[in-house]
Design a protein around this motif. Structure first.
Motif, short mmCIF file in Angstrom:
data_model
loop_
_atom_site.label_atom_id
_atom_site.label_comp_id
_atom_site.label_asym_id
_atom_site.label_seq_id
_atom_site.Cartn_x
_atom_site.Cartn_y
_atom_site.Cartn_z
N LYS A 161 -5.58 52.32 17.65
CA LYS A 161 -7.07 52.55 17.54
C LYS A 161 -7.71 51.13 18.19
N VAL A 162 -7.13 50.14 17.52
CA VAL A 162 -7.54 48.82 17.92
C VAL A 162 -7.33 48.61 19.46
N ARG A 163 -6.13 48.93 19.87
CA ARG A 163 -5.41 48.76 21.13
C ARG A 163 -6.19 49.44 22.32
N LEU A 164 -6.41 50.72 21.75
CA LEU A 164 -6.98 51.40 22.73
C LEU A 164 -8.59 51.14 23.07
N PHE A 165 -9.17 50.90 21.67
CA PHE A 165 -10.56 50.21 21.99
C PHE A 165 -10.50 49.15 22.98
N ALA A 166 -9.87 48.12 22.85
CA ALA A 166 -9.92 46.84 23.44
C ALA A 166 -9.40 47.15 25.10
N ALA A 212 -8.71 41.12 19.25
CA ALA A 212 -8.10 42.38 19.23
C ALA A 212 -6.56 42.02 19.30
N LYS A 213 -6.07 40.95 20.11
CA LYS A 213 -4.42 40.89 20.38
C LYS A 213 -4.17 40.21 19.02
N ASP A 214 -4.71 39.17 18.71
CA ASP A 214 -4.30 38.59 17.30
C ASP A 214 -4.25 39.44 16.33
N TYR A 215 -4.99 40.50 16.13
CA TYR A 215 -4.88 41.62 15.05
C TYR A 215 -3.61 42.49 15.09
#
Length: 846
Positions: A481-486, A591-594
């Motif tokens: 979800k985080v990757r898609l949002f970013a 976002a990439k770090d997470y």
């Protein structure tokens, strides 16, 4: 009728009494009433007593009622005593009534029954031959099947029907001019010449070789021999054997691997390859003679081998494409020859599972008390009674699983590496020494729990993957979800920068044009300096493009991916506020770090779990996945011209000159082949996207290139969903009827070589001219061929290969060969309803 009979009896008793009643007193024969009927003679006077009731008071009404009842009862009696009623059969029993009811219902059902399908008719023809073959069984063998079964008119006619059904020809249409009685007589007398009924196709290139194919008469005899061999040997095939068998096709083989094996320690496949020579064929003949005592059949098969028309190759190409070099008898002969290998696998299994020692690492559901007892008996343990309980609680060390699809073998072993090496060496030694087959020296054992690449088997990839628990699924879901949002925010950022860059280009062009108008007074010193380098006679648009080229050379624009990156990096982003750029870059960095931190934490967690479970079985955490080779399929699409090197769909130029229905059928055939072969793979969703994104769009662009229309207009004009080329949202609804129809023909013994027949391109060679006319080259078809076609196959890869719906390793002599086909059979070839085995390539050779 009892109440009618009783009423009639009372009436008959009353009427005689009335008829013989004496006259009243005082009445004389010269009764005044007689003068009222002067025309009545003596006979009427004698019957005058019949008129007495009318003369009595109220007698007329009473007599009328009685006569009316009398006439009605007489009508009932006459109807009951009619001839039809007198001939009524005696009453039948309840059982006979129920039997007649069943017959009547069967007649009604027969009238309402749908016509038999193509494969049902083929099954009936094979059943008729099967009954004749079973009549030749005596004392454990089949005797004289060639003379009494194959060389009969009925069997040859049934075999001819099978050939026509394989060619998808209506049995009610015109037939070939073949005298089956004369053909049967030649077979019985041993006068049938095999070499006269074959033709050879020579390749145009030096390395292509020569291919010998049967003509129609020999093809009919081969079909009859094939059915005979299947009837004799099909009950003796092993349970590990799959392919060309009823209910045991490639889907059953893949289900066995994914559902029955569990999680082994070691697995490997055995790649074998061998073109059948005299030594191998002599062994096949010996195996046939063990079940069939028929010198004529053996001699006929030897003649076919000498004429090089058997066409049996082990491992030369993936079987099942229906290619001519496979041969009609190749599947059954291959199963007969490798049947001894299946028996050897069982002996190896019993030897290692029955005598092997116990070890850890296997779940309790794999225990076998019988094997423990068998092992203890052979080893001669004196205290087996005392240790029986202990042995029952201890798991087995070795367990062997094997699955063979034609000439592809998959083996999985639970046990130590030494045991797996011994089993592998024993199987390879049997194939090399006993069966005289060549085995690849690169054969190696794959550790299941340390290798996620998988093995290639039956056109799929067999992979062993670890199941994710609920915690890992939640982590992966949040990470995605985080990757898609970013990524969505990055797409919006790039789109806005591209828009700004395009506006900058439009503004620059407008300023250049305005600067040329001196009355506006918009010229600047910088613009006046640039105008000095403008050549005479150069138009404004051309000059502006020249300026852009100079600017792009100055910033080295060739290093950028596309124009959007160029405008975003050098035009739009430098003009944005620095705070806005810093905020966006900081968001993307976090976002990439997470995502990276969660990935590292997940990998560390998995490694810790793996270290803890090294000594404990991980059967519950590992599952077997069957995947379709998506990368290889994408390469096939590129070689066939559906997509370019970057993976974008494009039109197929070789199909533009053909009819619309044939173009759509060619693309629909790709989808139907993939649906048949990869319907049960675990990555079917990804394959479904490839079906829609590549095949459907390529079909639309091919039709658009033919009519020079926009793609949206083409998609509205041609209802591709009706032809089996659906969109993503309608995929399940459109393909469900196709799946249900394919279940009717799921019997691989009937559909072998047809359901997964290879795809190719037929380009139009020349239009038929009146001086030279041909019928369709498909066996059993008498329709006229309106056009000649050239066969183009772009897949020539030999072993190892994949089953992807495309032809693989087609013989070089057939590439570029001209064939005459009717429109219906061109469509059938495209859709995969028939294979190249049904085409008679020798028509032009005669």
């Amino acid at each position: 009728m009892s109440f009618l009979a009783s009423g009639r009896g009372r009436l008959l008793r009353v009427l005689p009494a009335r008829r013989h009643r004496p006259p009243p007193r005082g009445a004389s024969p010269s009764h005044p009433s007689s003068s009222r009927f002067p025309s009545v003679g003596k006979s009427a006077a004698n019957d005058g007593v019949l008129l007495l009731p009318f003369l009595e008071p109220g007698g007329y009404a009473a007599c009328f009622r009685r006569c009316k009842a009398h006439f009605l009862l007489d009508g009932v009696e006459d109807a009951a005593e009619s001839p039809a009623e007198l001939e009524r059969p005696p009453p039948v029993s309840l059982a006979k009534s129920l039997a007649s009811l069943a017959e009547e219902s069967a007649v009604v059902t027969q009238k309402q029954r749908k016509p038999l399908s193509r494969m049902e008719q083929k099954r009936l023809a094979e059943l008729r031959i099967k009954k004749r073959v079973k009549g030749q069984y005596l004392n454990g063998k089949f005797h004289d099947v060639m003379a009494n079964v194959v060389a009969t008119t009925d069997t040859l006619e049934d075999a001819y029907e099978i050939v026509r059904l394989n060619s998808n020809v209506d049995l009610a249409s015109a037939r070939d001019d073949v005298c089956f009685a004369a053909l049967a007589e030649q077979l019985r007398a041993g006068e049938f010449d095999v070499r006269v009924n074959v033709y050879s196709v020579v390749s145009k290139s030096r390395e292509g070789g020569r291919l010998v194919l049967p003509r129609l008469n020999l093809r009919v005899i081969q079909e009859a021999v094939r059915v005979v061999l299947e009837v004799v040997y099909r009950p003796h095939f092993s349970k590990i054997s799959h392919g060309c068998r009823s209910g045991r096709g490639h889907q059953s083989a893949l289900r066995f691997i994914s559902n029955e094996i569990g999680v082994p320690d070691w697995c490997f496949t055995i790649p074998m390859y061998k073109e059948v020579d005299v030594n191998v064929f002599s062994k096949i003949i010996c195996l046939i003679q063990e079940k069939i005592d028929d010198y004529q059949l053996v001699t006929f098969m030897q003649n076919m081998f000498d004429a090089e028309v058997i066409n049996l190759i082990f491992g030369g190409f993936p079987k099942g494409h229906g290619l001519p070099q496979e041969g009609v008898l190749a599947p059954i002969l291959m199963n007969i020859y490798l049947g001894s290998f299946d028996c050897e696998v069982f002996r190896i299994c019993m030897r290692h599972e029955g005598l092997g020692s116990e070890a850890e690492g296997v779940s309790n559901n794999q225990e076998s008390n019988l094997r423990h007892w068998f092992r203890s008996q052979i080893s001669g343990m004196k205290d087996r009674e005392e240790n029986s309980d202990a042995q029952t609680d201890r798991p087995l060390k070795t367990k062997l699983y094997a699955c063979r699809y034609m000439d592809e073998v998959f083996v999985a072993i639970v046990g130590s590496r030494d045991t797996a090496e011994d089993i592998k060496s024993e199987m390879v030694a049997y194939l090399r020494n006993i069966l005289s087959l060549e085995v690849d020296d690169r054969l190696y054992l794959m550790p299941v729990r340390r290798n996620s690449l998988g093995l290639q088997f039956a056109g799929t990839m067999v992979r062993f993957t670890r199941k994710e628990n609920d915690a890992l699924k939640a982590v992966h879901k949040l990470k995605e979800k985080v990757r898609l949002f970013a990524s969505q925010k990055q797409e919006i950022w790039d789109a806005m920068n591209l828009r700004l860059g395009k506006k900058w280009l439009a503004y620059g062009l407008r300023r250049v044009k305005e600067s040329e108008i001196k009355s506006l007074g918009l010229s600047t010193p910088l613009m006046d300096h640039i105008v000095q380098f403008r050549k005479e006679g150069m138009k404004t648009d051309h000059w502006f493009k020249t300026l852009l080229k100079v600017w792009m050379q100055d910033i080295n624009a060739k290093s950028e991916a596309d124009e959007s990156m160029l405008l975003s990096k050098y035009i739009a982003e430098p003009a944005l506020p620095q705070d806005l750029k810093d905020a966006f870059n900081n968001f993307q960095k976090q976002a990439k770090d997470y995502i990276s931190s969660e990935t590292a934490a997940t990998e560390a967690l998995l490694s810790n779990l793996k270290d803890k479970e090294l000594a404990i079985t991980c059967t519950a955490d590992v599952v077997i996945k069957i995947h379709a080779p998506l990368r290889y399929i994408q390469k096939c699409l590129n070689r066939y011209g559906l997509i370019n090197l970057e993976g974008f769909p494009k039109h197929v130029s070789t199909l533009v000159l053909q009819d619309d229905e044939l173009i759509i059928s060619w693309f629909a055939g790709i989808i139907q082949r993939w649906m048949r072969w990869f319907s049960e793979v675990d990555n079917f969703k990804e394959l479904k996207l490839m079906l829609v994104e590549c095949v459907r769009k390529s079909c639309i662009r091919t039709l658009s290139a033919k009519y020079r229309m926009y793609e949206k207009i083409t998609e509205k004009r041609f209802e591709l969903d009706d032809y089996g080329i659906p969109m993503v949202e309608d995929f399940e609804a459109i393909m469900a009827p196709l799946e249900s129809n394919s279940l009717v023909c799921a019997d691989e013994a009937l559909m072998y070589g047809i359901s997964s027949s290879g795809l190719f391109v037929l380009t139009l060679s020349r239009v038929r001219v009146p001086s030279q006319q041909f019928n369709c080259f498909v066996m059993g078809c008498q329709s006229a061929s309106p056009s000649m076609y050239v066969l183009h196959v772009k897949e020539r890869q030999r072993f190892p290969g994949w089953r992807t719906g495309f032809s693989s390793s087609i013989h070089g002599s057939l590439d570029g060969r001209r064939v005459g086909l009717c429109t219906q059979h061109v469509k059938d070839l495209y859709l995969g309803n028939i294979s190249l085995q049904s085409v008679d390539f020798g028509v032009l050779i005669r």
